[in-house]
Scaffold this active site. Structure first.
Site, PDB file in Angstrom:
ATOM      1  N   SER A   1       0.796  -1.263  -0.017  1.00  0.00           N
ATOM      2  CA  SER A   1       0.137   0.049   0.306  1.00  0.00           C
ATOM      3  C   SER A   1       0.910   1.010   0.217  1.00  0.00           C
ATOM      4  CB  SER A   1      -0.515  -0.505   1.438  1.00  0.00           C
ATOM      5  OG  SER A   1      -1.411   0.858   1.348  1.00  0.00           O
ATOM      6  N   CYS A   2       0.258   2.279  -0.115  1.00  0.00           N
ATOM      7  CA  CYS A   2       0.996   3.789   0.420  1.00  0.00           C
ATOM      8  C   CYS A   2       1.868   3.608   1.336  1.00  0.00           C
ATOM      9  CB  CYS A   2       0.791   4.915   0.138  1.00  0.00           C
ATOM     10  SG  CYS A   2      -0.863   5.276   1.355  1.00  0.00           S
TER      11      CYS A   2
END
Lengths: 103, 410
Positions: free
Chosen positions: A101-102
């Site tokens: 994910s980020c």
């Protein structure tokens, strides 16, 4: 980054053991990586690994849905091939980055 | 007269209408924007509704308020795009030709993708990615007395990937305030290998879950939901029980994209990740959540994309080469509970790191560290969104390309 010897070759891996240079990957290295996490590679595993490497090179983000739609194996089947964490384990063996994910 | 058509009047489409309205020669070009819904939602605000911090009035405005005079606004549903013949067909049957098309049709949740979800929908199962879901969850939390509260991500990509974590942190704070924390088991279920997956974030923020006593279930690929027995069931037959399930269902691009043959398996449009031009048609550009690019699906990303896409459209119209300038830049405040927040600023190549923002050393914002100032930033952002961002008024010090200043990059 640390250096690691796999199948007689020196390769660079990150703190979690993922190869940082996907071009250093070979079938022998994949076999060694699989053995380390207790997986014996069958033809079906190889089909998935080839698909993942091809997708990675085309810039496609790895997801359960994509593998499930690939025609190689359904998602349930993927869990049986790479028990516990199919994406993180198959990515590790395929020598590509772990899905993230980020943060 | 040439026609530029924008599909979708959400954050990305509205910003493009405002940018292009200022830049295009009106003697030569007409601009039309099309959307089927009249309401514009400030989607980052949905997160606060279940906890009563925001009400519906904080997050809803009329789209008419943000579309500039001089841009035609058609309030109708688009049925299909025929990119081969440069036309779009509306659900009402009319056909509109275009010379240049911008697709900004976004992404939304699709609970129907997960078996069993609909049976418990808005009974024990809620989303907070729609105003309707966030309001229903607010009502449900009013009667919460304790039990298993599960926050769950179905699959990636999702809009605002940090929102489920923020929800968990805010839920922890809310439960403590209500005296219900020791009666509530808070569980975070993700298909990824952890709540944090990037090396620096994992090290810097892993403590948050531990400190707040949030249990973590990783590598969970949901196969179905048993709404009667209140269980999430994974492909490898692991079960997670819940009393209240707050799920992020599969996110998908617009159905119209699929019907137009322009999408991938989640209806996202194949887009060049640096120029934002469609991979299939040179006179079609794509922005925001509708693209398949590996950037976060977030308003800040659409904001940075809009500046670069405006430049590229002007270059395209002059017949010049496009600039590969979009670097995947995102800038997000992350609520961490107890009146604090984190700030992250990253792009395709640089993961979220420590540092100060926007200036080196003096900040004043701290990157990847909890602070009250970051929380104030998050709350002030609503005003910036409504008054500056949508109207394409530049925000001082915030650049479309990520700045490396003040960042501790390895």
């Amino acid at each position: 980054m640390v250096q690691k010897t796999l199948a007689g070759k020196n390769v660079e891996v990150n703190d979690e053991g993922y190869m940082t240079t996907p071009s250093e990957w070979s079938r022998d290295i994949a076999t060694a990586l699989a053995t380390e996490i207790g997986i014996t590679l069958t033809d079906k595993h190889w089909e998935v690994l080839e698909y993942l490497r091809k997708s990675f090179n085309e810039g496609v983000a790895l997801s359960l849905r994509k593998v499930g739609n690939s025609g190689i194996v359904d998602i349930k089947g993927l869990y049986s091939l790479f028990p516990g964490g199919p994406l993180k384990k198959s990515a590790l063996i395929a020598g590509i980055p772990k899905p993230a994910s980020c943060v | 007269m040439k026609k530029l058509v924008i599909l979708g009047a959400g954050s990305a489409g509205t910003m493009m209408a405002n940018h292009l309205n200022k830049k295009l020669d009106k003697a030569e070009w007409s601009i039309t924007i099309i959307d089927e819904y009249e309401s514009h939602y400030y989607q980052p605000g949905f997160l606060f509704i279940p906890f009563g911090i925001y009400k519906a009035k904080d997050v809803v405005r009329s789209k008419h308020d943000f579309i500039p005079k001089g841009v035609e606004f058609i309030l109708k549903r688009v049925k299909t795009i025929a990119a081969e013949s440069n036309t779009i067909t509306l659900a009402s049957g009319e056909t509109l030709p275009y010379d240049l098309l911008i697709i900004a049709t976004g992404a939304k949740i699709n609970p129907a993708e997960t078996a069993g979800l609909d049976e418990g929908w808005y009974k024990d199962i809620f989303d907070f990615y729609t105003l309707e879901g966030a309001k229903a969850l607010y009502e449900r939390l009013k009667t919460w007395t304790g039990g298993k509260m599960v926050v769950h991500i179905t699959e990636l990509p999702i809009k605002c990937p940090v929102a489920p974590l923020e929800f968990s942190f805010l839920a922890d704070s809310w439960l403590r305030k209500k005296g219900l924390r020791d009666k509530t088991e808070l569980i975070y279920v993700t298909p990824l290998s952890g709540a944090f997956t990037k090396p620096t974030s994992s090290k810097a923020l892993g403590y948050l879950l531990e400190e707040k006593g949030i249990k973590l279930v990783t590598d969970f690929g949901v196969m179905q939901v048993d709404a009667e027995k209140k269980k999430l069931i994974s492909y490898d037959e692991i079960e997670v029980d819940y009393d209240l399930l707050v799920t992020i269902p599969t996110n998908m691009g617009d159905r119209m994209i699929e019907e137009s043959g322009l999408g991938d398996d989640l209806n996202y449009v194949a887009t060049d990740k640096n120029t934002l031009q469609s991979k299939a048609y040179p006179n079609v550009f794509v922005i925001g959540d509708a693209t398949n690019i590996p950037a976060s699906k977030a308003g800040s990303v659409a904001h940075f994309e809009a500046e670069i896409l405006t430049e590229n459209i002007l270059l395209f119209l002059e017949g010049k080469p496009l600039k590969p300038d979009f670097d995947g830049h995102a800038n997000c405040f992350i609520e961490s509970g107890n009146g604090k927040a984190l700030l992250i600023d990253f792009n395709y190549d640089v993961e979220p790191v420590f540092g100060t923002f926007p200036f080196p050393i003096i900040g004043p914002m701290q990157l990847l560290r909890e602070s009250r100032l970051n929380h104030i930033g998050k709350m002030v952002f609503k005003w910036i969104y409504w008054n500056m961002l949508l109207r394409a008024i530049p925000i001082p010090l915030i650049t479309a390309k990520m700045s490396r200043m003040g960042k501790k990059i390895k």
